[in-house]
Motif scaffolding. Structure first.
Motif, PDB file in Angstrom:
ATOM      1  N   GLY A   1      42.046  36.289  37.548  1.00 27.84           N
ATOM      2  CA  GLY A   1      42.105  35.381  38.694  1.00 27.84           C
ATOM      3  C   GLY A   1      42.200  33.934  38.257  1.00 27.84           C
ATOM      4  N   LEU A   2      41.439  33.573  37.225  1.00 24.66           N
ATOM      5  CA  LEU A   2      41.500  32.209  36.706  1.00 24.66           C
ATOM      6  C   LEU A   2      42.871  31.925  36.108  1.00 24.66           C
ATOM      7  CD1 LEU A   2      39.947  29.587  36.188  1.00 24.66           C
ATOM      8  CD2 LEU A   2      39.167  30.575  34.018  1.00 24.66           C
ATOM      9  N   VAL A   3      43.432  32.896  35.386  1.00 19.27           N
ATOM     10  CA  VAL A   3      44.776  32.731  34.821  1.00 19.27           C
ATOM     11  C   VAL A   3      45.803  32.546  35.933  1.00 19.27           C
ATOM     12  CG1 VAL A   3      46.619  33.919  33.545  1.00 19.27           C
ATOM     13  CG2 VAL A   3      44.261  33.993  32.700  1.00 19.27           C
ATOM     14  N   THR A   4      45.684  33.345  36.990  1.00 21.16           N
ATOM     15  CA  THR A   4      46.611  33.223  38.124  1.00 21.16           C
ATOM     16  C   THR A   4      46.541  31.836  38.746  1.00 21.16           C
ATOM     17  OG1 THR A   4      46.321  35.580  38.605  1.00 21.16           O
ATOM     18  CG2 THR A   4      47.274  34.219  40.341  1.00 21.16           C
TER      19      THR A   4
ATOM     20  N   VAL B   1      34.631  45.604  35.201  1.00 24.84           N
ATOM     21  CA  VAL B   1      35.836  45.446  36.023  1.00 24.84           C
ATOM     22  C   VAL B   1      35.903  44.047  36.619  1.00 24.84           C
ATOM     23  CG1 VAL B   1      36.995  46.224  38.128  1.00 24.84           C
ATOM     24  CG2 VAL B   1      36.021  47.893  36.544  1.00 24.84           C
ATOM     25  N   LEU B   2      34.801  43.584  37.169  1.00 25.11           N
ATOM     26  CA  LEU B   2      34.789  42.269  37.816  1.00 25.11           C
ATOM     27  C   LEU B   2      34.997  41.156  36.797  1.00 25.11           C
ATOM     28  CD1 LEU B   2      31.881  42.700  40.398  1.00 25.11           C
ATOM     29  CD2 LEU B   2      34.338  42.905  40.772  1.00 25.11           C
ATOM     30  N   SER B   3      34.530  41.332  35.559  1.00 25.97           N
ATOM     31  CA  SER B   3      34.750  40.322  34.523  1.00 25.97           C
ATOM     32  C   SER B   3      36.226  40.191  34.197  1.00 25.97           C
ATOM     33  CB  SER B   3      33.961  40.691  33.260  1.00 25.97           C
ATOM     34  OG  SER B   3      32.574  40.707  33.506  1.00 25.97           O
ATOM     35  N   VAL B   4      36.913  41.318  34.048  1.00 21.49           N
ATOM     36  CA  VAL B   4      38.353  41.282  33.772  1.00 21.49           C
ATOM     37  C   VAL B   4      39.107  40.660  34.942  1.00 21.49           C
ATOM     38  CG1 VAL B   4      40.401  42.700  33.341  1.00 21.49           C
ATOM     39  CG2 VAL B   4      38.243  43.265  32.220  1.00 21.49           C
ATOM     40  N   VAL B   5      38.740  41.039  36.157  1.00 26.34           N
ATOM     41  CA  VAL B   5      39.389  40.499  37.350  1.00 26.34           C
ATOM     42  C   VAL B   5      39.177  38.986  37.446  1.00 26.34           C
ATOM     43  CG1 VAL B   5      39.359  40.507  39.880  1.00 26.34           C
ATOM     44  CG2 VAL B   5      39.306  42.667  38.624  1.00 26.34           C
ATOM     45  N   ALA B   6      37.979  38.525  37.112  1.00 31.97           N
ATOM     46  CA  ALA B   6      37.689  37.088  37.162  1.00 31.97           C
ATOM     47  C   ALA B   6      38.564  36.316  36.186  1.00 31.97           C
ATOM     48  CB  ALA B   6      36.205  36.842  36.850  1.00 31.97           C
ATOM     49  N   VAL B   7      38.745  36.852  34.976  1.00 30.68           N
ATOM     50  CA  VAL B   7      39.596  36.181  33.986  1.00 30.68           C
ATOM     51  C   VAL B   7      41.037  36.128  34.480  1.00 30.68           C
ATOM     52  CG1 VAL B   7      40.557  36.354  31.656  1.00 30.68           C
ATOM     53  CG2 VAL B   7      38.112  36.761  32.041  1.00 30.68           C
TER      54      VAL B   7
ATOM     55  N   ALA C   1      41.126  24.135  42.868  1.00 27.02           N
ATOM     56  CA  ALA C   1      40.686  23.804  41.517  1.00 27.02           C
ATOM     57  C   ALA C   1      39.165  23.746  41.443  1.00 27.02           C
ATOM     58  CB  ALA C   1      41.295  22.472  41.075  1.00 27.02           C
ATOM     59  N   ALA C   2      38.540  23.149  42.465  1.00 28.90           N
ATOM     60  CA  ALA C   2      37.082  23.062  42.493  1.00 28.90           C
ATOM     61  C   ALA C   2      36.452  24.444  42.608  1.00 28.90           C
ATOM     62  CB  ALA C   2      36.639  22.180  43.658  1.00 28.90           C
ATOM     63  N   THR C   3      37.078  25.331  43.361  1.00 33.47           N
ATOM     64  CA  THR C   3      36.580  26.701  43.475  1.00 33.47           C
ATOM     65  C   THR C   3      36.594  27.401  42.128  1.00 33.47           C
ATOM     66  OG1 THR C   3      37.385  26.846  45.762  1.00 33.47           O
ATOM     67  CG2 THR C   3      36.909  28.913  44.635  1.00 33.47           C
ATOM     68  N   SER C   4      37.700  27.252  41.396  1.00 37.05           N
ATOM     69  CA  SER C   4      37.804  27.876  40.077  1.00 37.05           C
ATOM     70  C   SER C   4      36.768  27.305  39.125  1.00 37.05           C
ATOM     71  CB  SER C   4      39.215  27.664  39.512  1.00 37.05           C
ATOM     72  OG  SER C   4      40.191  28.209  40.371  1.00 37.05           O
ATOM     73  N   LEU C   5      36.617  25.982  39.136  1.00 36.76           N
ATOM     74  CA  LEU C   5      35.642  25.337  38.255  1.00 36.76           C
ATOM     75  C   LEU C   5      34.213  25.741  38.623  1.00 36.76           C
ATOM     76  CD1 LEU C   5      35.066  23.329  35.985  1.00 36.76           C
ATOM     77  CD2 LEU C   5      35.089  21.491  37.699  1.00 36.76           C
TER      78      LEU C   5
END
Length: 445
Positions: free
Chosen positions: A261-264, A253-259, A299-303
Motif C-alpha cells: 500500500g505504501l509503495v502504491t 498478511v497485513l504487514s505485506v499489504v501495508a508495504v 501523504a499525511a495518512t501514509s506518514l
C-alpha cells in the motif's frame, strides 16, 4: 467530452451521496460511534457504512456512470440500470442500518434485516459492476484498468460484507463466525484500499489531465502503480482468507499489504507529479488546488500509518488513521472533483447544444471560486484538526471538528446548487436562444 452523452442520473447519485454525508456528519456531531463508542460497536458500524456506502460509494458510482464511457470512448452498456441500482443501494443501506440499530439495542432486535440489507446492496452493486465493467471492458486501457480493478475489489468487499451480515444474523455457520471474528480488516482493505482508492486514482488520472490540459500518465508508470495496488488487494483477500482458514492470524498478511500500500501511494504520487509538471494550464483552478489538499492528506495518512506501526501504536490509533484517509484523502478528492464535474456537466447540458449558434459563457463563468474556496479550506482544516483530536483522545473537541466540517460542507453544497441553477451566470448569456435550464437532480437530455 464535447458532444459526449450525459449520464441522466449522475446528479441524482451526487444528491443522494451528499444527503448521506450530512447524515454521517450529524452522527459525528451527536457523538454516535467512534470515538465516543468502541470501533467494533454497532454505533460505529452505522457511521462507517453511512460514510463508505452512502457517501463515498454512491458518489463514486455517479461519477463512473458519466466518465467510464469517456475513459474508453465507448457508449455505456445500459444506462437504464443506473436508477434501479440507486434505489437498491438506498433501500439496502437503510435496511442494513436498521439491522445495526437492532444489533446495538437502539431498536427491537431484527437481525434478519442485516442479510436483507446485504442482499439488496449486492443487487444494486451487482447492476453497477456489470454495467460499468462491460463498458470498461470494451477498451480496457489506461485509467479504465484501475476502474476494473476497483470494481473487482467492490465484489470482494460486498462478499465479505454479506458473510458478516449473515453471521450477525446467525445464518452463516462456524465458517462465517470465524470470518466475522477475524476478517473485518480484510473487508476494510478491499473497500477503502481497493474499491474506493484504486478507482479514485484511475479517475483522477483522467480528470487531472483533462482539466489541466496535461499529458496522460505514461502507461508503464500507471501499470506499476496498478500492479502494486492490485497485488495488495489480492494478497489481503486471498492470503487473509487462507490465514483465517489455518487459524494462523493476519499479522504477516497485513504487514505485506501495508508495504505494498505504501509503495502504491508513492508510485501514485510520482504519477500525479508528472501530470502537474506536464500541464499547459499554468493557473490552477479551485478544484485542482483543493485536490492538492487531499493529496497532502494522502501523504499525511501514509506518514501517520508508518509512524504508528513503528511505534507499535497502530491498533490504538487506527480510528485516527482511518478518519484522515476517509475524510482527508478520499472525501477531499471527491468533493474537489464533484465541484468541477457538476459545473462541467451543467455547461455541457445547457450550452453544448447551442455552441457555435449563440454566445455562451465559459465553464468557469458558472462558478465563483473566490467565494467557494473558503468552504473547502474550512473543511480541510476541520479534518486535520479532528485527526489531531482523535490522536490525543479528545472526543468533545472532535465533535467540534465535525461541526466545523459540516459548516464547510454546507458552503460547498450551496456553491454546487448555485452552479446547477446558473445563479452566477450573467444575462444575456445565462440562457441564450435554444438553451434550456438544467434540472437540479437529473440531466434533461
Amino acid at each position: 467530452m464535447i458532444g459526449a452523452s450525459i449520464a441522466r442520473w449522475t446528479m441524482s447519485y451526487f444528491a443522494m451521496a451528499l444527503a448521506w454525508l450530512f447524515v454521517a456528519l450529524a452522527l459525528m456531531v451527536a457523538g454516535l460511534g467512534f470515538p465516543s463508542a468502541h470501533l467494533a460497536s454497532a454505533d460505529t458500524l452505522i457511521l462507517v457504512h453511512v460514510v463508505c456506502i452512502g457517501w463515498l460509494s454512491i458518489a463514486m458510482c455517479g461519477a463512473l456512470f458519466q466518465f467510464v464511457p469517456v475513459l474508453v470512448a465507448k457508449p455505456p452498456f445500459s444506462e437504464k440500470w443506473a436508477l434501479p441500482a440507486l434505489g437498491l443501494l438506498t433501500a439496502g443501506l437503510a435496511a442494513l442500518l436498521a439491522g445495526f440499530l437492532g444489533l446495538g439495542g437502539r431498536l427491537p432486535a431484527s437481525l434478519w434485516l442485516l442479510p436483507v440489507g446485504a442482499s439488496l446492496l449486492i443487487g444494486g452493486f451487482g447492476l453497477i459492476v456489470v454495467d460499468l465493467g462491460l463498458t470498461a471492458w470494451q477498451r480496457p486501457v489506461g485509467p479504465a484498468r484501475f476502474v476494473l480493478a476497483g470494481l473487482a475489489s467492490l465484489c470482494i468487499t460486498a462478499t465479505f460484507g454479506a458473510i458478516f451480515a449473515f453471521a450477525h444474523a446467525g445464518w452463516a455457520g462456524s465458517i462465517g463466525q470465524s470470518m466475522l471474528a477475524s476478517g473485518v480488516p480484510l473487508h476494510a482493505i478491499a473497500g477503502l484500499g481497493g474499491w474506493l482508492t484504486l478507482t479514485a486514482m484511475g479517475v483522477s488520472y483522467r480528470l487531472l489531465s483533462m482539466f489541466m490540459l496535461a499529458s496522460d500518465v505514461d502507461d508503464r508508470h500507471s501499470n506499476m502503480t496498478l500492479m502494486a495496488g492490485a497485488l495488495a488487494i489480492a494478497i489481503a483477500a486471498g492470503g487473509g482468507v487462507f490465514a483465517i482458514w489455518l487459524s494462523a492470524g493476519l499479522n504477516a498478511v497485513l504487514s505485506v499489504v501495508a508495504v505494498l500500500g505504501l509503495v502504491t501511494t508513492v508510485l501514485y504520487g510520482r504519477d500525479v507529479l508528472g501530470i502537474f509538471k506536464s500541464r499547459k494550464r499554468r493557473q490552477l483552478e479551485l478544484n485542482t488546488r483543493m485536490a492538492v489538499l487531499s493529496y497532502v492528506s494522502l501523504a499525511a495518512t501514509s506518514l501517520l500509518g508508518l509512524m504508528l506501526v513503528l511505534s507499535s501504536a497502530f491498533a490504538a490509533q487506527v480510528g485516527a488513521f482511518a478518519f484522515l484517509a476517509i475524510f482527508g484523502w478520499l472525501s477531499g478528492l471527491v468533493l474537489a472533483k464533484l465541484y468541477k464535474i457538476v459545473a462541467f456537466l451543467t455547461w455541457l447540458e445547457t450550452y453544448g447544444p447551442v455552441m457555435g449558434r449563440a454566445p455562451t459563457p465559459r465553464v468557469q463563468d458558472l462558478v465563483s471560486e473566490a467565494r467557494a474556496s473558503k468552504w473547502f479550506v474550512i473543511y480541510h482544516a476541520a479534518v486535520w484538526f479532528g485527526t489531531v483530536m482523535l490522536l490525543i483522545g479528545q472526543a468533545t473537541a472532535f465533535r467540534a471538528a465535525a461541526a466545523m466540517m459540516t459548516v464547510g460542507i454546507v458552503g460547498i453544497i450551496r456553491e454546487i446548487v448555485r452552479t446547477r441553477r446558473l445563479a452566477d451566470v450573467e444575462s444575456p448569456m445565462r440562457l441564450p436562444d435554444g438553451a434550456c435550464a438544467p434540472h437540479l437532480l437529473f440531466a434533461r437530455n
